[in-house]
Design an enzyme around this catalytic site. Structure first.
Site, mmCIF file in Angstrom:
data_model
loop_
_atom_site.group_PDB
_atom_site.id
_atom_site.type_symbol
_atom_site.label_atom_id
_atom_site.label_comp_id
_atom_site.label_asym_id
_atom_site.label_seq_id
_atom_site.Cartn_x
_atom_site.Cartn_y
_atom_site.Cartn_z
ATOM 1 N N ASN A 9 14.774 7.361 -3.491
ATOM 2 C CA ASN A 9 13.934 7.353 -2.297
ATOM 3 C C ASN A 9 14.220 6.057 -1.538
ATOM 4 O O ASN A 9 13.770 4.991 -1.940
ATOM 5 C CB ASN A 9 12.457 7.422 -2.741
ATOM 6 C CG ASN A 9 11.489 7.265 -1.591
ATOM 7 O OD1 ASN A 9 11.879 7.325 -0.425
ATOM 8 N ND2 ASN A 9 10.215 7.063 -1.909
ATOM 9 N N LYS A 11 13.220 5.144 1.316
ATOM 10 C CA LYS A 11 12.093 4.692 2.154
ATOM 11 C C LYS A 11 12.609 4.266 3.546
ATOM 12 O O LYS A 11 13.583 4.832 4.026
ATOM 13 C CB LYS A 11 11.312 3.575 1.444
ATOM 14 C CG LYS A 11 10.913 3.991 0.022
ATOM 15 C CD LYS A 11 9.907 3.066 -0.610
ATOM 16 C CE LYS A 11 9.602 3.571 -2.017
ATOM 17 N NZ LYS A 11 8.555 2.806 -2.679
ATOM 18 N N HIS A 96 4.011 11.281 -1.359
ATOM 19 C CA HIS A 96 4.249 9.922 -1.866
ATOM 20 C C HIS A 96 2.995 9.069 -1.593
ATOM 21 O O HIS A 96 2.357 9.224 -0.548
ATOM 22 C CB HIS A 96 5.479 9.318 -1.189
ATOM 23 C CG HIS A 96 5.925 8.055 -1.861
ATOM 24 N ND1 HIS A 96 5.282 6.855 -1.654
ATOM 25 C CD2 HIS A 96 6.896 7.814 -2.770
ATOM 26 C CE1 HIS A 96 5.864 5.928 -2.409
ATOM 27 N NE2 HIS A 96 6.839 6.486 -3.093
ATOM 28 N N GLU A 98 2.657 6.169 -0.577
ATOM 29 C CA GLU A 98 2.696 5.416 0.685
ATOM 30 C C GLU A 98 2.293 6.316 1.851
ATOM 31 O O GLU A 98 1.660 5.874 2.807
ATOM 32 C CB GLU A 98 4.101 4.819 0.883
ATOM 33 C CG GLU A 98 4.327 3.648 -0.071
ATOM 34 C CD GLU A 98 5.765 3.419 -0.487
ATOM 35 O OE1 GLU A 98 6.694 3.962 0.142
ATOM 36 O OE2 GLU A 98 5.965 2.689 -1.482
ATOM 37 N N GLU A 168 4.000 8.698 -10.165
ATOM 38 C CA GLU A 168 4.275 7.328 -9.720
ATOM 39 C C GLU A 168 2.983 6.519 -9.694
ATOM 40 O O GLU A 168 2.225 6.600 -8.717
ATOM 41 C CB GLU A 168 4.884 7.355 -8.317
ATOM 42 C CG GLU A 168 6.188 8.100 -8.234
ATOM 43 C CD GLU A 168 7.025 7.635 -7.058
ATOM 44 O OE1 GLU A 168 8.160 7.223 -7.287
ATOM 45 O OE2 GLU A 168 6.529 7.642 -5.918
ATOM 46 N N GLY A 174 7.285 -0.728 -6.506
ATOM 47 C CA GLY A 174 7.776 -1.895 -5.767
ATOM 48 C C GLY A 174 7.191 -3.211 -6.250
ATOM 49 O O GLY A 174 7.318 -4.230 -5.591
ATOM 50 N N SER A 214 9.206 1.049 -10.143
ATOM 51 C CA SER A 214 10.037 -0.036 -10.692
ATOM 52 C C SER A 214 10.947 0.419 -11.829
ATOM 53 O O SER A 214 11.190 -0.314 -12.783
ATOM 54 C CB SER A 214 9.162 -1.217 -11.138
ATOM 55 O OG SER A 214 8.431 -1.715 -10.036
HETATM 56 P P1 PGA Z 1 10.216 1.555 -6.674
HETATM 57 O O1 PGA Z 1 9.660 2.802 -5.808
HETATM 58 O O2 PGA Z 1 11.264 2.102 -7.590
HETATM 59 O O3 PGA Z 1 10.738 0.592 -5.671
HETATM 60 O O4 PGA Z 1 9.030 1.026 -7.441
HETATM 61 C C1 PGA Z 1 9.539 4.073 -6.355
HETATM 62 C C2 PGA Z 1 8.975 5.020 -5.335
HETATM 63 O O5 PGA Z 1 8.043 4.632 -4.609
HETATM 64 O O6 PGA Z 1 9.434 6.171 -5.211
#
Ligand code: PGA
Length: 251
Positions: A9, A11, A96, A98, A168, A174, A214
């Site tokens: 992803n 983003k 997601h 976010e 997640e 992140g 992460s």
């Molecule tokens: P990350 O994000 O690996 O940077 O923690 C994962 C995601 O939000 O899909």
């Protein structure tokens, strides 16, 4: 046998030039992978049509990061599933955290989006996950069960052939803080149980459930070794082709 999947992803990262370069590197390095893992990348909308060309003839599939909850018409700024289909997108990420947190994505909207995607032949990577407050209050099982069923209750066993679930935990996205393999496994097991209750054991056993938060080359092997973890949805580490492929090599 359910599929192992590693999905990147991206983003809101990379401009078009950097995105095409990254896609190209992922394709080149993907030749190291055996058939036990499916690779997916989800670049920004602006890149999809050209990235699709880079992916032609490769084993890397293309995903969007979102889609509209309406079919077509006067919805300024939205991107429809037909548009995704027209650039050879095979998947879209939906729900997601976010999107839920910053753009007010509700369960009801997600149901509409998933219905449209499936109707047009686009598979869905559907995300769920608790935030830090919910985990600290020991509500993570309830939250994830509710998020999963509020949406997937509206779908059939047949639809589930086209839905991948991604767990997640928001506190791990992140942040560099990964859920331990035990913490991830117990939630994945819970999700599979919930799917079994609604759709039957066979459907639950066939559904891929990915971990995200992460995930990186250093921890992917241990996570993917868990019984109910069928791969990862990768954010930060998907922006480096080498790391992304190393993660996919962890099966
Ligand atoms: P990350 O994000 O690996 O940077 O923690 C994962 C995601 O939000 O899909």
């Amino acid at each position: 046998m359910r599929k192992n999947i590693v999905a990147g992803n991206w983003k809101m990262n990379t401009d078009l030039v950097a995105g095409l370069q990254l896609a190209k590197e992922v394709v080149e390095k993907s030749s190291q992978l055996s058939d036990n893992v499916s690779l997916i990348i989800a670049p920004p909308f602006t890149h999809l049509a050209l990235v699709a060309k880079e992916l032609e003839g490769s084993k890397v599939a293309l995903s969007a990061q979102n889609c509209a909850d309406k079919e077509a018409g006067a919805y300024t700024g939205e991107v429809s599933v037909d548009m995704l289909k027209s650039v050879n997108c095979q998947y879209t990420i939906l729900g997601h955290s976010e999107r839920r947190e910053y753009y007010g994505e509700t369960d009801a909207k997600l149901v509409e989006k998933i219905k449209l995607a499936l109707a047009k032949g686009i598979d869905v990577i559907f995300c769920v996950g608790e935030n830090l407050e919910q985990r600290e209050a020991n509500k993570h099982f309830d939250v994830v069960t509710e998020q999963t069923m509020n949406v997937l209750n509206h779908f059939s066993a047949e639809d589930m052939k086209h839905i991948v679930v991604a767990y997640e935990p928001v506190w791990a996205i992140g942040t560099g803080k990964t859920a331990s393999s035990e913490q991830a496994q117990e939630i994945h097991e819970c999700i599979r149980k919930v799917l079994a209750e609604k759709f039957g054991v066979e459907v639950a056993e066939e559904t891929s459930i990915l971990y995200g938060g992460s995930c990186k080359p250093a921890n992917a092997k241990e996570l993917f070794a868990q019984k109910d973890i069928d791969g990862g949805l990768i954010g930060g580490a998907a922006l480096k082709a080498e790391d992304f492929i190393q993660i996919a090599l962890s099966f």
